[in-house]
Design a protein around this motif. Structure first.
Motif, PDB file in Angstrom:
ATOM      1  N   GLN A   1       1.340  -1.418  -0.050  1.00 41.60           N
ATOM      2  CA  GLN A   1      -0.023  -0.145   0.038  1.00 41.60           C
ATOM      3  C   GLN A   1       0.420   1.273   0.159  1.00 41.60           C
ATOM      4  O   GLN A   1       0.184   2.278   0.550  1.00 41.60           O
ATOM      5  N   GLY A   2       2.425   0.806  -0.214  1.00 40.97           N
ATOM      6  CA  GLY A   2       2.949   2.365   0.056  1.00 40.97           C
ATOM      7  C   GLY A   2       3.258   2.947  -1.490  1.00 40.97           C
ATOM      8  O   GLY A   2       2.891   3.223  -2.089  1.00 40.97           O
ATOM      9  N   PRO A   3       4.140   4.009  -1.642  1.00 41.01           N
ATOM     10  CA  PRO A   3       4.193   4.902  -2.938  1.00 41.01           C
ATOM     11  C   PRO A   3       4.285   4.015  -3.835  1.00 41.01           C
ATOM     12  O   PRO A   3       5.420   2.913  -3.677  1.00 41.01           O
ATOM     13  N   LEU A   4       3.770   4.602  -5.066  1.00 45.35           N
ATOM     14  CA  LEU A   4       4.419   3.811  -6.172  1.00 45.35           C
ATOM     15  C   LEU A   4       5.572   5.227  -6.948  1.00 45.35           C
ATOM     16  O   LEU A   4       4.836   6.402  -7.303  1.00 45.35           O
ATOM     17  N   GLU A   5       7.023   5.254  -7.220  1.00 41.41           N
ATOM     18  CA  GLU A   5       7.440   6.855  -7.406  1.00 41.41           C
ATOM     19  C   GLU A   5       7.878   6.435  -8.999  1.00 41.41           C
ATOM     20  O   GLU A   5       8.972   5.497  -8.747  1.00 41.41           O
ATOM     21  N   VAL A   6       8.112   6.741 -10.272  1.00 42.61           N
ATOM     22  CA  VAL A   6       8.277   7.651 -10.987  1.00 42.61           C
ATOM     23  C   VAL A   6       9.537   7.701 -11.454  1.00 42.61           C
ATOM     24  O   VAL A   6       9.841   8.273 -10.696  1.00 42.61           O
TER      25      VAL A   6
END
Length: 270
Positions: A234-239
């Motif tokens: 459920q954490g961040p998705l960082e491009v």
């Protein structure tokens, strides 16, 4: 919902203020901070700017190099990593990304011992400041000078040895997303996963990092994300996008494509 974020490395020539404006305009509410840009802008000013836009700092890159592969002593590298943790706390950044350092002609046992000693000290400080630290395994084809930690097994081993909940890992899909055994590793890594960085490539990493636009390469991003979500991430998705395949594109075009791709590929998480 997973927070969508863009690493400042993706728009390397812009300054922090330009990054924040551009990301916010496209609906991103997270930013992966790059220490040189933050220091150029000023830590206090950066914190104020992020607060003004209600933008979360999903990470701060990088700290590490404990093996001396970048010319620093062990103590200098540890002190710098601790400084990065304190800086992250001032910025409200969730996670400091850690790179172990290259082999630098050391034997395996010495490398493991050095990394363990460093991470015990850094994780202790991170716990005190409410910050997470995360090891990023690098594909050996493009990251030997950056990290001798190249796979999930080695990463999980050091995390378990340090045994501090502040310490976890970063999954960068460019580095490990093409590995055939990643599906079998997901259940083991999710409990320790602090951050997912989204990257794609047209071939396995070799030489300089060369990421392509999301969806244009060989990384099965949608399947991999679905697997991570089903296992409870459920954490961040960082491009993070950098390399020859994208450097000819304007940053506005790169961000527009990224936002459109994520809206299509991950509609329930955007």
């Amino acid at each position: 919902m997973n927070k969508l974020s863009v690493s400042q490395i993706s728009t390397l020539r812009w300054d922090l203020e330009a990054d924040v404006h551009a990301y916010y305009e496209r609906g991103f509410r997270g930013i992966g901070l790059y220490r040189p840009k933050v220091e150029d802008f000023g830590v206090e000013r950066a914190a104020e700017l992020l607060a003004e836009y209600s933008m979360a700092a999903t990470s701060l890159s990088w700290a590490g190099g404990f093996t001396g592969s970048d010319g620093r002593t062990f103590e200098d590298a540890v002190s710098d990593a601790i400084a990065a943790v304190i800086q992250a706390a001032e910025l409200g950044a969730e996670t400091v990304i850690i790179l172990a350092g290259g082999k630098n002609n050391h034997i395996k046992n010495h490398l493991r011992r050095v990394l363990y000693q460093a991470l015990c000290r850094i994780a202790a400080v991170a716990s005190e400041h409410g910050v997470k630290v995360a090891i990023e395994p690098f594909h050996p084809g493009c990251g030997e000078e950056w990290s001798f930690v190249n796979d999930f097994d080695a990463t999980l081993d050091i995390i378990e040895r340090v045994d501090n909940p502040a310490l976890g890992l970063v999954l960068d899909t460019y580095h490990l997303g093409m590995e055939c055994d990643i599906a079998h590793a997901v259940a083991d890594i999710v409990p320790h996963l602090h951050l997912v960085q989204l990257g794609d490539g047209r071939h396995c990493p070799h030489g300089e990092m060369n990421r392509c636009l999301l969806g244009d390469g060989r990384v099965p991003l949608t399947d991999l994300m679905d697997l991570l979500f089903r296992n409870g991430y459920q954490g961040p998705l960082e491009v993070e996008l950098i390399g020859e395949d994208v450097e000819h594109l304007g940053y506005d075009s790169l961000l527009d494509h990224t936002r459109a791709y994520l809206s299509h590929a991950l509609p329930l998480h955007c």
